[in-house]
Design an enzyme around this catalytic site. Structure first.
Site, PDB file in Angstrom:
ATOM      1  N   ASP A 268     -30.741   9.568  34.092  1.00  0.00           N
ATOM      2  CA  ASP A 268     -30.442  10.848  33.429  1.00  0.00           C
ATOM      3  C   ASP A 268     -31.115  11.999  34.176  1.00  0.00           C
ATOM      4  O   ASP A 268     -31.759  12.855  33.584  1.00  0.00           O
ATOM      5  CB  ASP A 268     -30.905  10.790  31.962  1.00  0.00           C
ATOM      6  CG  ASP A 268     -30.208  11.842  31.100  1.00  0.00           C
ATOM      7  OD1 ASP A 268     -29.208  12.435  31.556  1.00  0.00           O
ATOM      8  OD2 ASP A 268     -30.670  12.075  29.964  1.00  0.00           O
TER       9      ASP A 268
ATOM     10  N   LEU B 111     -45.268  24.132  22.736  1.00  0.00           N
ATOM     11  CA  LEU B 111     -44.637  24.316  24.059  1.00  0.00           C
ATOM     12  C   LEU B 111     -43.120  24.261  23.964  1.00  0.00           C
ATOM     13  O   LEU B 111     -42.422  24.763  24.843  1.00  0.00           O
ATOM     14  CB  LEU B 111     -45.131  23.234  25.026  1.00  0.00           C
ATOM     15  CG  LEU B 111     -46.612  23.272  25.377  1.00  0.00           C
ATOM     16  CD1 LEU B 111     -47.027  22.027  26.147  1.00  0.00           C
ATOM     17  CD2 LEU B 111     -46.928  24.525  26.196  1.00  0.00           C
TER      18      LEU B 111
HETATM   19  N1  LIG Z   1     -45.208  17.683  29.382  1.00  0.00           N
HETATM   20  C1  LIG Z   1     -44.803  18.896  29.057  1.00  0.00           C
HETATM   21  N2  LIG Z   1     -45.414  19.993  29.540  1.00  0.00           N
HETATM   22  C2  LIG Z   1     -44.994  21.231  29.214  1.00  0.00           C
HETATM   23  N3  LIG Z   1     -43.940  21.475  28.387  1.00  0.00           N
HETATM   24  C3  LIG Z   1     -43.297  20.434  27.871  1.00  0.00           C
HETATM   25  C4  LIG Z   1     -43.671  19.085  28.178  1.00  0.00           C
HETATM   26  N4  LIG Z   1     -42.844  18.240  27.525  1.00  0.00           N
HETATM   27  C5  LIG Z   1     -41.981  19.013  26.868  1.00  0.00           C
HETATM   28  N5  LIG Z   1     -42.233  20.329  27.046  1.00  0.00           N
HETATM   29  C6  LIG Z   1     -41.503  21.463  26.460  1.00  0.00           C
HETATM   30  O1  LIG Z   1     -41.135  21.103  25.145  1.00  0.00           O
HETATM   31  C7  LIG Z   1     -39.714  21.123  24.987  1.00  0.00           C
HETATM   32  C8  LIG Z   1     -39.287  19.967  24.105  1.00  0.00           C
HETATM   33  O2  LIG Z   1     -39.481  18.764  24.798  1.00  0.00           O
HETATM   34  P1  LIG Z   1     -38.859  17.394  24.306  1.00  0.00           P
HETATM   35  O3  LIG Z   1     -39.148  16.392  25.364  1.00  0.00           O
HETATM   36  O4  LIG Z   1     -39.288  17.102  22.925  1.00  0.00           O
HETATM   37  O5  LIG Z   1     -37.358  17.682  24.147  1.00  0.00           O
HETATM   38  P2  LIG Z   1     -36.212  17.827  25.213  1.00  0.00           P
HETATM   39  O6  LIG Z   1     -36.339  16.767  26.235  1.00  0.00           O
HETATM   40  O7  LIG Z   1     -36.167  19.249  25.693  1.00  0.00           O
HETATM   41  O8  LIG Z   1     -34.967  17.604  24.298  1.00  0.00           O
HETATM   42  P3  LIG Z   1     -34.424  16.240  23.686  1.00  0.00           P
HETATM   43  O9  LIG Z   1     -35.293  15.910  22.525  1.00  0.00           O
HETATM   44  O10 LIG Z   1     -33.059  16.657  23.312  1.00  0.00           O
HETATM   45  O11 LIG Z   1     -34.449  15.227  24.793  1.00  0.00           O
HETATM   46  C9  LIG Z   1     -39.172  21.039  26.394  1.00  0.00           C
HETATM   47  O12 LIG Z   1     -37.928  21.654  26.445  1.00  0.00           O
HETATM   48  C10 LIG Z   1     -40.248  21.764  27.218  1.00  0.00           C
HETATM   49  O13 LIG Z   1     -40.012  23.147  27.195  1.00  0.00           O
END
Ligand SMILES: Nc1ncnc2c1ncn2[C@@H]1O[C@H](COP(=O)(O)OP(=O)(O)OP(=O)(O)O)[C@@H](O)[C@H]1O
Length: 271
Positions: free
Chosen positions: A133, A16
């Protein structure tokens, strides 16, 4: 769903997205058929103490929250090299991307989002938690396009005194920029910044040079561009939120009763 998982309890689907410390996958819990998102974090990348500390906080706080506009964290498990977070699947992805696509949102859509986030924050603050945040990158969208507040890495319980500057500069209130004591009203400020960004497509204090952004935040140098045209009601709401004195910021329950919110949001429909 089961409380104690291992990787074999899940069928892993498509990726995702990717974050700083790992990757997120669509997954299905085999026993319940429940669709979830699994965030895989690599322990060696988390080793910087701040990241481990943030992850612990995220798990401790987010796993206890139950609100339709807050992303559920169902649980976690780990092996020798990785930590796995089991999250609610946000089917419509990131709000940030929607905003990039549209450039800015309509007043109705903005008001709906602001009211949903305000309700989630009322719940969160009632649990003595501050998110710290709130920004488009940390807002996901569920199946019906409803807001899901995510990323509780900077969140804290309100019992202790807090002065640390954290979060993302464009969304920080003057008291955090100046590293003086802050409380739950920091999230209200960020909501004001969000409302502005939804309507104008850019956050209000953004500048190429960070020192200029700092100065603009501290002086609450708030300017409303001529384009796109935004109603006086929306500007009034933003002006009542983006107030330097945190005790004078519009409280969330009053925000929900502001005429601009009432005009655009059917309160029985907030999602
Ligand atoms: N619960 C979820 N449902 C659907 N997509 C998700 C979900 N969580 C994350 N994603 C997708 O995965 C990507 C990566 O998420 P992740 O939380 O690892 O990183 P981030 O918050 O975007 O970045 P960082 O690690 O810098 O905080 C997100 O940008 C989103 O597109």
């Amino acid at each position: 769903m089961e409380k104690r998982w291992t990787l074999s309890d899940f069928e892993i689907g498509k990726p995702l997205g990717k974050g700083k410390f790992g990757q997120v996958f669509l997954a299905r819990e085999k026993k319940s058929n429940h669709i979830v998102a699994i965030k895989v974090l690599f322990k060696n990348q988390l080793k910087q103490s701040q990241a481990v500390h943030q992850l612990r906080r995220e798990v401790e706080i987010q796993s206890h929250l139950r609100h339709p506009n807050i992303l559920r964290l169902y649980g976690y498990f780990y092996d020798q090299t990785k930590v796995f977070l089991i999250l609610e699947y946000a089917a419509k992805g990131e709000l940030y991307k929607e905003l990039q696509k549209c450039k800015y949102f309509s007043e109705k859509r903005s008001a709906m989002y602001i009211a949903s986030i305000a309700r989630a924050l009322i719940y969160l603050h009632g649990k003595h938690v501050i998110h710290r945040d709130i920004k488009p990158e940390n807002l996901l969208l569920g199946q019906q396009g409803e807001i899901k507040i995510a990323d509780f890495g900077w969140s804290v319980h309100t019992f202790n005194r807090r002065q640390t500057m954290c979060g993302t500069l464009d969304y920080l209130p003057p008291e955090m920029v100046e590293s003086v004591e802050h409380d739950a009203s920091v999230d209200i400020w960020s909501l004001g910044v969000l409302c502005y960004e939804f309507l104008y497509g850019v956050p209000p204090f953004e500048a190429i040079d960070h020192s200029v952004t700092y100065k603009r935040i501290i002086e609450v140098d708030l300017k409303f561009p001529l384009e796109p045209i935004v109603s006086p009601g929306a500007k009034d709401l933003i002006s009542q939120i983006l107030v330097k004195d945190s005790s004078q910021r519009l409280p969330l329950h009053k925000l929900l009763k502001h005429p601009w919110i009432i005009q655009h949001v059917d309160h029985s429909e907030i999602c």
